[in-house]
Write a protein that holds these residues in place. Structure first.
Motif, PDB file in Angstrom:
ATOM      1  N   THR A 135      -1.468  -4.045  -3.493  1.00 45.11           N
ATOM      2  CA  THR A 135      -2.440  -2.899  -4.142  1.00 45.11           C
ATOM      3  C   THR A 135      -3.657  -2.603  -3.272  1.00 45.11           C
ATOM      4  OG1 THR A 135      -1.558  -3.866  -6.088  1.00 45.11           O
ATOM      5  CG2 THR A 135      -3.452  -2.611  -6.143  1.00 45.11           C
ATOM      6  N   GLY A 136      -4.063  -3.832  -2.538  1.00 54.05           N
ATOM      7  CA  GLY A 136      -5.400  -3.504  -1.903  1.00 54.05           C
ATOM      8  C   GLY A 136      -5.228  -2.566  -0.824  1.00 54.05           C
ATOM      9  N   ARG A 137      -4.204  -2.505  -0.180  1.00 51.51           N
ATOM     10  CA  ARG A 137      -4.055  -1.582   0.869  1.00 51.51           C
ATOM     11  C   ARG A 137      -3.810  -0.383   0.474  1.00 51.51           C
ATOM     12  NH1 ARG A 137      -0.301  -4.458   3.169  1.00 51.51           N
ATOM     13  NH2 ARG A 137       1.564  -3.555   2.207  1.00 51.51           N
ATOM     14  N   MET A 138      -3.030  -0.082  -0.624  1.00 49.87           N
ATOM     15  CA  MET A 138      -3.033   1.175  -1.351  1.00 49.87           C
ATOM     16  C   MET A 138      -4.506   1.672  -1.676  1.00 49.87           C
ATOM     17  SD  MET A 138       0.329   1.018  -3.640  1.00 49.87           S
ATOM     18  CE  MET A 138       1.913   0.706  -3.188  1.00 49.87           C
ATOM     19  N   LEU A 139      -5.109   0.891  -2.570  1.00 51.76           N
ATOM     20  CA  LEU A 139      -6.668   1.383  -2.900  1.00 51.76           C
ATOM     21  C   LEU A 139      -7.397   1.774  -1.641  1.00 51.76           C
ATOM     22  CD1 LEU A 139      -7.254  -1.509  -5.460  1.00 51.76           C
ATOM     23  CD2 LEU A 139      -6.722   0.940  -6.070  1.00 51.76           C
ATOM     24  N   ARG A 140      -7.333   0.877  -0.647  1.00 47.98           N
ATOM     25  CA  ARG A 140      -8.219   1.338   0.437  1.00 47.98           C
ATOM     26  C   ARG A 140      -7.850   2.521   1.207  1.00 47.98           C
ATOM     27  NH1 ARG A 140      -8.686  -4.131   0.333  1.00 47.98           N
ATOM     28  NH2 ARG A 140     -10.643  -4.888   0.300  1.00 47.98           N
ATOM     29  N   ARG A 141      -6.487   2.801   1.329  1.00 45.08           N
ATOM     30  CA  ARG A 141      -6.081   4.044   2.115  1.00 45.08           C
ATOM     31  C   ARG A 141      -6.409   5.182   1.098  1.00 45.08           C
ATOM     32  NH1 ARG A 141      -1.128   2.411   2.847  1.00 45.08           N
ATOM     33  NH2 ARG A 141      -0.096   3.347   0.751  1.00 45.08           N
ATOM     34  N   SER A 142      -6.398   5.076  -0.108  1.00 47.30           N
ATOM     35  CA  SER A 142      -6.532   6.244  -1.013  1.00 47.30           C
ATOM     36  C   SER A 142      -8.028   6.736  -1.319  1.00 47.30           C
ATOM     37  CB  SER A 142      -5.457   6.091  -2.299  1.00 47.30           C
ATOM     38  OG  SER A 142      -4.171   6.034  -2.167  1.00 47.30           O
ATOM     39  N   LEU A 143      -8.773   5.463  -1.368  1.00 47.23           N
ATOM     40  CA  LEU A 143      -9.998   5.466  -2.136  1.00 47.23           C
ATOM     41  C   LEU A 143     -11.209   5.395  -1.135  1.00 47.23           C
ATOM     42  CD1 LEU A 143      -9.597   3.555  -5.314  1.00 47.23           C
ATOM     43  CD2 LEU A 143      -9.387   6.115  -5.148  1.00 47.23           C
ATOM     44  N   GLY A 144     -10.916   4.767   0.148  1.00 40.15           N
ATOM     45  CA  GLY A 144     -11.892   4.522   1.017  1.00 40.15           C
ATOM     46  C   GLY A 144     -12.529   5.735   1.545  1.00 40.15           C
ATOM     47  N   ARG A 145     -11.985   6.970   1.696  1.00 41.66           N
ATOM     48  CA  ARG A 145     -12.737   8.132   2.219  1.00 41.66           C
ATOM     49  C   ARG A 145     -13.538   8.655   1.071  1.00 41.66           C
ATOM     50  NH1 ARG A 145      -8.119  10.643   5.777  1.00 41.66           N
ATOM     51  NH2 ARG A 145      -6.845  10.005   4.149  1.00 41.66           N
ATOM     52  N   LEU A 146     -13.401   8.328  -0.070  1.00 36.54           N
ATOM     53  CA  LEU A 146     -13.717   9.236  -1.182  1.00 36.54           C
ATOM     54  C   LEU A 146     -15.090   8.579  -1.837  1.00 36.54           C
ATOM     55  CD1 LEU A 146     -10.490  10.116  -3.056  1.00 36.54           C
ATOM     56  CD2 LEU A 146     -11.782  11.355  -1.671  1.00 36.54           C
ATOM     57  N   GLY A 147     -15.768   7.593  -1.142  1.00 35.30           N
ATOM     58  CA  GLY A 147     -17.034   6.867  -1.506  1.00 35.30           C
ATOM     59  C   GLY A 147     -16.719   5.618  -2.465  1.00 35.30           C
ATOM     60  N   TYR A 148     -15.465   5.100  -2.443  1.00 37.12           N
ATOM     61  CA  TYR A 148     -15.235   4.045  -3.412  1.00 37.12           C
ATOM     62  C   TYR A 148     -15.438   2.728  -2.331  1.00 37.12           C
ATOM     63  CZ  TYR A 148     -13.821   6.660  -7.073  1.00 37.12           C
ATOM     64  OH  TYR A 148     -13.681   7.587  -8.327  1.00 37.12           O
ATOM     65  N   THR A 149     -15.928   1.785  -3.074  1.00 39.04           N
ATOM     66  CA  THR A 149     -15.967   0.318  -2.408  1.00 39.04           C
ATOM     67  C   THR A 149     -14.802  -0.622  -2.822  1.00 39.04           C
ATOM     68  OG1 THR A 149     -18.157   0.628  -1.790  1.00 39.04           O
ATOM     69  CG2 THR A 149     -17.268  -1.722  -1.723  1.00 39.04           C
ATOM     70  N   VAL A 150     -14.136  -1.271  -2.552  1.00 36.24           N
ATOM     71  CA  VAL A 150     -13.091  -2.110  -2.855  1.00 36.24           C
ATOM     72  C   VAL A 150     -13.379  -3.855  -2.358  1.00 36.24           C
ATOM     73  CG1 VAL A 150     -10.598  -2.807  -3.223  1.00 36.24           C
ATOM     74  CG2 VAL A 150     -11.281  -0.400  -2.783  1.00 36.24           C
ATOM     75  N   LEU A 151     -13.421  -4.535  -3.265  1.00 39.39           N
ATOM     76  CA  LEU A 151     -13.764  -5.941  -3.030  1.00 39.39           C
ATOM     77  C   LEU A 151     -12.732  -6.693  -3.738  1.00 39.39           C
ATOM     78  CD1 LEU A 151     -17.628  -6.255  -4.151  1.00 39.39           C
ATOM     79  CD2 LEU A 151     -16.598  -5.868  -1.711  1.00 39.39           C
TER      80      LEU A 151
END
Length: 255
Positions: free
Chosen positions: A101-117
């Motif tokens: 899930t973490g990999r999916m979140l970073r790949r999809s949201l990282g360039r849209l201004g989201y931070t994943v901790l």
């Protein structure tokens, strides 16, 4: 799950006479039956392919068409079998749900201004796998997996896993979301509401792969980022996102 993770290391639930152990045992033992079934399907496809070639006056190409159809059917059947087994990997302890899930979140949201901790907790309280902060708001996401035949449903507003009530799963996550929101709002003076999600890696969700019950959204891992992106933007600006992310990294322990 709140209070811990089932994915990090093997334990006795994945060995001996556990459901996971029996599932793998029966899968291996059934391999010959699956191959026989695949040969039969491929044979039928060969006949259909050859018949179609003859129907369109392609007599010389009939064997080629037959082999082509047989190969497509056999390959598709093999893929479906493999996919059904692969879908149980987290439940069987072969893969880590939070890593997927973490990999999916970073790949999809990282360039849209989201931070994943990842892996955050309040001292003395439950932990979560992912905290997501971005323009659409704040979410917590945990990961869980049930046996492949476990039906996950909502009846009369209550969450069920098979015949068992799901309150013990939903309530801790909802309370953790409220605790995280209270801490971040207090420390940053940015009022936030955190929405809890549970990524279900194995189990039977309703058609569409999403279920909302008892204040919790349960969904397939591939749909988590999609749901977050679908939220209306403008809830938080860049300055608030940075402040919340820095505060979360400082105030929330690594689980």
């Amino acid at each position: 799950m709140p209070g811990g993770s089932i994915y990090v290391k093997q334990d006795e639930k994945y060995t001996g006479s556990s459901p996971q152990w029996w599932y793998e045992k029966f899968w291996r033992e059934d391999a010959q039956n699956r191959r026989r079934s695949r040969y039969v399907k491929a044979g039928v496809a060969f006949v259909i392919g050859a018949a179609l070639a003859l129907r369109f006056d392609l007599t010389g190409a009939a064997p080629l068409f037959g082999l082509l159809f047989a190969g497509i059917v056999a390959g598709g059947d093999w893929y479906l079998d493999w996919r059904s087994f692969y879908a149980t990997a987290v439940w069987r302890g072969a893969r880590q749900g939070e890593a997927i899930t973490g990999r999916m979140l970073r790949r999809s949201l990282g360039r849209l201004g989201y931070t994943v901790l990842d892996g955050r907790a309040i001292r003395g309280q439950a932990s979560i796998d992912h905290l997501i902060i971005g323009p659409g708001g704040v979410w917590i996401v945990d990961n869980e997996s049930w046996s492949p035949d476990t039906e996950i449903a909502c009846y009369g507003g209550r969450l069920f896993f098979g015949e068992k009530y799901g309150t013990k799963v939903a309530k801790p996550l909802v309370e953790t979301a409220e605790a995280f929101a209270e801490l971040l709002s207090r420390e940053t003076r940015v009022p936030v509401t955190i929405k809890p999600m549970l990524a279900v890696h194995c189990g039977l969700l309703p058609k569409g792969g999403i279920l909302v019950a008892e204040g919790l959204m349960l969904l397939k891992p591939r749909l988590v980022a999609k749901q977050i992106k679908a939220a209306e933007g403008g809830v938080l600006n860049d300055e608030q996102i940075e402040l919340l992310a820095r505060t979360a990294a400082r105030e929330l322990q690594r689980a």
